[in-house]
Design an enzyme around this catalytic site. Structure first.
Site, PDB file in Angstrom:
ATOM      1  N   ASP A 187     -55.999 -41.787 -53.704  1.00  0.00           N
ATOM      2  CA  ASP A 187     -57.256 -42.461 -53.363  1.00  0.00           C
ATOM      3  C   ASP A 187     -57.895 -41.868 -52.116  1.00  0.00           C
ATOM      4  O   ASP A 187     -58.702 -42.514 -51.462  1.00  0.00           O
ATOM      5  CB  ASP A 187     -57.024 -43.959 -53.159  1.00  0.00           C
ATOM      6  CG  ASP A 187     -55.998 -44.249 -52.081  1.00  0.00           C
ATOM      7  OD1 ASP A 187     -55.403 -43.280 -51.561  1.00  0.00           O
ATOM      8  OD2 ASP A 187     -55.782 -45.430 -51.759  1.00  0.00           O
ATOM      9  N   CYS A 233     -53.850 -40.058 -49.544  1.00  0.00           N
ATOM     10  CA  CYS A 233     -52.535 -39.658 -50.045  1.00  0.00           C
ATOM     11  C   CYS A 233     -51.658 -39.079 -48.946  1.00  0.00           C
ATOM     12  O   CYS A 233     -50.428 -39.180 -49.022  1.00  0.00           O
ATOM     13  CB  CYS A 233     -52.683 -38.669 -51.192  1.00  0.00           C
ATOM     14  SG  CYS A 233     -53.573 -37.162 -50.772  1.00  0.00           S
ATOM     15  N   HIS A 256     -53.384 -32.771 -53.402  1.00  0.00           N
ATOM     16  CA  HIS A 256     -52.724 -34.076 -53.392  1.00  0.00           C
ATOM     17  C   HIS A 256     -51.389 -33.955 -52.662  1.00  0.00           C
ATOM     18  O   HIS A 256     -50.618 -33.023 -52.900  1.00  0.00           O
ATOM     19  CB  HIS A 256     -52.501 -34.561 -54.826  1.00  0.00           C
ATOM     20  CG  HIS A 256     -51.882 -35.915 -54.920  1.00  0.00           C
ATOM     21  ND1 HIS A 256     -52.542 -37.068 -54.555  1.00  0.00           N
ATOM     22  CD2 HIS A 256     -50.655 -36.303 -55.329  1.00  0.00           C
ATOM     23  CE1 HIS A 256     -51.753 -38.109 -54.743  1.00  0.00           C
ATOM     24  NE2 HIS A 256     -50.605 -37.660 -55.212  1.00  0.00           N
TER      25      HIS A 256
END
Length: 926
Positions: A207, A210, A367
């Site tokens: 979101d 991370c 990510h």
């Protein structure tokens, strides 16, 4: 007591009945109603509601169950000072309501990700753990002090293979792990050294937060959903005492990328990224009343590598990011660099106030994920480490390691080469920083797993020249580093003379190097003994002191000033596996202690104190790392991960998660069994329906159908009759005469309509594949064969026998395939038309046998795929006195197909070829 922390709700069921409307719920209103009806903390209420997807009734039920939990299920320390005896500490209903936005899980994929991890196994337990961690992080004495915790996955080897795979799919980022392992960035150390544990990336919410989620998972096992780390990150960058120093380090690293007028704007943007405010903002009443439709999960700004560096200062522990170096497209071509991978040290905090165990993160596809190890039954068998080099034994990047200082004038000093030279960190200086902030160790690589380049050479050959060149390069590197680090004082002739004396002394002591190296290597010791020179002396100092402290080197006592350092190092080193150092036991000066004077190792180093700036640990690391770069890859330079410290709620969280996972796994297995049973029943019903269907008509009556080519590979299965001649034209004519008497009316109509050769099959005979049909040797009194349409699909158009597809025909094989004893039966003429029941018996005599593709089943009455099926059988007239037309093998030798009477018992292709041959023969006559 937990019951004292959670007041008794009044009329909870009534509140649920009045307020629960899933179509028009506003999350803020639901949260307020829950807090009003239960008196619980907003944080706990929010976790309970989110765990049940904002179902008020289910959340109230969980709350009631939590109240009934006995105190023994939770640590007693958390309840101290939180009971009703101190009402002033009870949170008010409006406390903590000022959140950026309430998260909803409307998106199914996001809901699965958020609800499958350990942090959602029990929302109540996790909420208590979050509150406890937040209270520790807000300590008044150290406002940014973080306790040293490291999360570990439970030992999954004790479970079954299916359940273990289920948990791994549930908790681990499989795509990240596969991508980084294939790139050679992750777990390469566990491949070359089995004593090292693998690190696994935990599934993390994506979101925009991370990085902080991954850090929280790596320490405590739950996401940073309360934004504790995010807010601390923003506060430090905005008002922290280290703000200016951090900004200088950031600007120095970015100097080559920005212009002067862009600095403030870039810094402002960087500061905004760290804010805990989400990208999308909503009013507290949910907008226009449709809270469910107008509200969505907040998405935060993605963070950059500088935020990782600031996070290391917040946690006061090093951070190691495992990432690929290049971003690649779908074809594997690199098109953009990835700057995140490397080491981030809290350089603005003294090493003695930092935790030495690093936090390890993975970065892939924009990510972050937490890299954690797994518990083992025997914790001594494997150790959790993170290499500080890549798989090529090159030191990982050390980010933001240079601070030019407060007196640095941007735009002016950037062009001063002398000042720039002082700020360039050598490999030696970087190793010194790593030794200061981390527990580093050298892990020996077993000889059987070393790379070919790193295999030890023969000590009896001329390999000493290579070692000597390596020693010379190390000496020159050491001289250059010393001259660079001590450029203000220089290196006078006295220092050079001392260096020469030291080398002479080292040569006299080279005989004992092999015995004192321990885990370093006997082979390398022999090389050092030959003509190593300077490198032997460098390693000799550390290993000699370690062995003397263990009682193994009593005859080589050192100076009195080194006794304290010897005892400390002797207790740390293991002679069989690795040599590690701890920041709390360092002889290396910290960056804040360098101005106070030399370290104990420098003071006790005798004539080497002025010439060598760093400790013996750094010297050993430098020498081994240089040797690894030259091909002597016998050790892994790594940082030790401390996994013994866990927060109080670790076991409860793991236990709740495993219980929940077992329930979900059982439900999944049961669902699979039901699906399999349903599929089997559907298949059986389909098979029964197929068997009851009327027989299929392979062709329209009176219309010839082109023969079909087999879909299989172009391999021809033929019968070569070498010893016995094929049936001659006379036999063919006799067969045609016999077939004419037994033809059915439908067959006669077909023959009348097909006066010429049957068109349709154009490929040549060798490129076709078929099945051998052999007539029965005698008349058999048996029932009529089932219709073609009632057979299995695999037997309708059978494939060629696989066992014979790749080999040529031989009489021995043909004898095993045929159902007749002699080849003459193939050419046996059909008797004349038989009246009545005799006709039926005659038809049964000529039923064909079919070899299917590998099934080994003989199907009666299955005609050849390229031939037309008898009309009588297709119309269901079997057994009514109407035998179908008789077909015979093609008269052409080596042809496996069948022909009819109208084509002179040639197959359609051979018949056309025969007609063409006859025309050519007539044209060739004079």
């Amino acid at each position: 007591m937990v019951s004292s922390v959670l007041p008794n709700p009044t009329s909870a069921e009534c509140w649920a009945a009045l307020l629960h409307d899933p179509m028009t719920l506003d999350m803020d209103a639901v949260l307020s109603d829950f807090v009003r009806s239960t008196g619980a903390e907003p944080g706990l209420a929010r976790d309970l509601l989110e765990g049940k997807n904002w179902d008020l009734t289910a959340a109230l039920s969980d709350y009631e169950q939590l109240r009934q939990v006995h105190t023994a299920n939770l640590p007693h320390v958390f309840n101290e000072g939180r009971g009703p005896k101190q009402p002033e500490r009870e949170p008010q209903p409006g406390h903590k309501v000022e959140r950026p936005c309430l998260q909803r899980q409307d998106d199914i994929a996001q809901e699965k990700r958020l609800s499958r991890g350990i942090s959602h196994a029990s929302s109540a337990i996790v909420s208590l753990a979050r509150s406890h961690v937040a209270s520790e992080c807000n300590n008044e004495q150290f406002p940014l002090e973080m306790p040293i915790y490291t999360f570990q996955l439970p030992d999954l080897s004790v479970y079954s293979e299916d359940f273990r795979s289920f948990i791994e799919r549930d908790l681990i980022e499989q795509a990240t792990m596969v991508a980084l392992e294939q790139a050679g960035r992750l777990n390469w150390w566990s491949t070359v050294c089995t004593s090292c544990k693998r690190l696994l990336p935990l599934a993390t919410t994506g979101d925009g937060n991370c990085l902080l989620h991954a850090a929280s998972l790596g320490m405590w096992g739950f996401h940073d959903r309360d934004l504790v780390l995010r807010k601390a990150l923003y506060t430090m960058m905005r008002t922290g005492a280290e703000r200016e120093a951090l900004k200088r380090r950031w600007r120095w690293q970015q100097t080559q990328q920005n212009k002067e007028e862009e600095w403030e704007r870039e810094w402002t943007e960087l500061l905004k990224l760290a804010s805990s405010e989400p990208r999308t903002h909503f009013s507290k009443n949910g907008g226009t009343g449709g809270g469910v439709d107008n509200s969505e999960d907040p998405v935060y700004e993605s963070l950059e590598e500088f935020h990782v560096f600031v996070l290391a200062h917040i946690l006061r522990r090093p951070i190691v990011v495992v990432a690929d170096t290049m971003l690649r497209d779908s074809g594997g071509e690199a098109f953009a660099p990835i700057p995140f991978g490397g080491i981030y040290l809290p350089l603005e905090v003294p090493p003695n106030r930092c935790h030495c165990s690093p936090l390890v993160l993975a970065y892939d596809q924009a990510h972050f994920s937490a890299l954690v190890s797994m518990e083992q039954r025997d914790q001594q068998r494997e150790q959790a480490v993170i290499p500080l080099t890549d798989s090529e034994h090159k030191l990982l990047p050390l980010h933001f390691a240079v601070d030019p200082g407060k007196d640095w004038e941007w735009g002016k000093d950037d062009n001063d080469n002398a000042r720039l030279a002082h700020l360039i960190l050598s490999l030696e200086a970087k190793l010194n920083l790593l030794h200061s902030y981390m527990n580093v160790t050298w892990i020996r690589i077993p000889s059987e797993t070393r790379a070919p380049l790193a295999q030890p050479e023969s000590p009896t050959a001329s390999a000493g020249e290579d070692v000597q060149s390596l020693a010379d390069s190390l000496d020159s590197d050491r001289d250059s580093v010393c001259s660079n680090s001590n450029s203000n004082n220089g290196k006078n002739g006295k220092d050079k003379e001392k260096e020469k004396q030291r080398k002479e002394k080292d040569k006299t002591r080279a005989d004992s190097v092999a015995n004192k190296l321990g885990s370093f290597s006997k082979t390398l010791g022999i090389k050092l003994k030959k003509n190593m020179g300077g490198l032997g002396g460098l390693v000799h100092g550390k290993m000699g002191r370690a062995n003397s402290a263990n009682g193994k080197n009593g005859d080589s006592a050192e100076r009195g000033k080194e006794k304290k350092a010897k005892s400390r190092k002797g207790s740390k080193e293991e002679s069989g596996a690795s040599a590690s150092t701890s920041p709390s036991e360092k002889t290396t000066p910290s960056p804040t202690d360098k101005a106070a004077g030399a370290s104990p190792a420098e003071k006790g180093g005798g004539p080497r104190g002025d010439a060598w700036k760093y400790s013996t640990d750094v010297k050993l690391s430098l020498n081994i790392l240089r040797a690894a770069m030259q091909g002597e890859r016998k050790f892994i330079f790594a940082g030790l991960l401390l996994t013994s410290h866990r927060h109080q709620f670790h076991e409860e969280m793991i236990g709740y998660y495993l219980t929940s996972a077992q329930e979900r796994f059982s439900a999944e297995q049961e669902q699979r069994r039901r699906d399999a049973a349903t599929a089997a029943a559907a298949a059986a019903a389909a098979a029964a329906a197929t068997a009851k269907r009327p027989p299929r008509r392979p062709e329209t009556e009176g219309v010839p159908v082109p023969e079909r080519a087999s879909p299989g590979p172009p391999t021809q299965l033929v019968l070569k009759l070498k010893e016995r001649p094929s049936p001659g034209p006379a036999a063919g004519r006799a067969a045609r005469a016999a077939a004419g008497g037994t033809a059915s009316p439908g067959g006669g109509a077909r023959r009348a309509s097909a006066s010429g050769p049957v068109p349709g099959r154009s490929p040549p005979a060798p490129a076709r594949q078929s099945v051998i049909h052999v007539q029965a040797s005698g008349a058999r009194d048996e029932a009529c064969a089932p219709a073609v349409g009632a057979l299995r699909p695999c037997a309708t158009y059978p494939q060629q026998n696989r066992s014979l597809s790749s080999q040529s025909y031989s009489p021995a094989r043909a004898a095993a395939l045929r159902t007749v004893n002699t080849v003459e039966s193939l050419a046996r003429a059909v008797p004349g038309a038989l009246p009545g029941a005799a006709g039926t018996a005659g038809a049964a005599e000529h039923k064909s046998q079919t070899y299917t593709n590998g099934f080994g089943a003989l199907r009666d009455g299955l005609e050849f795929a390229d031939a037309d099926a008898p009309t009588a059988r297709s119309n269901g007239e079997c057994g009514r006195g109407g035998p179908g037309p008789v077909q015979r093998r093609c008269q052409r030798e080596n042809c496996a197909f069948y022909g009819r009477a109208e084509t002179e018992h040639y197959c359609s292709y051979c018949y056309r070829e025969e007609l063409r041959r006859r025309r050519e023969a007539r044209g060739a006559r004079p």
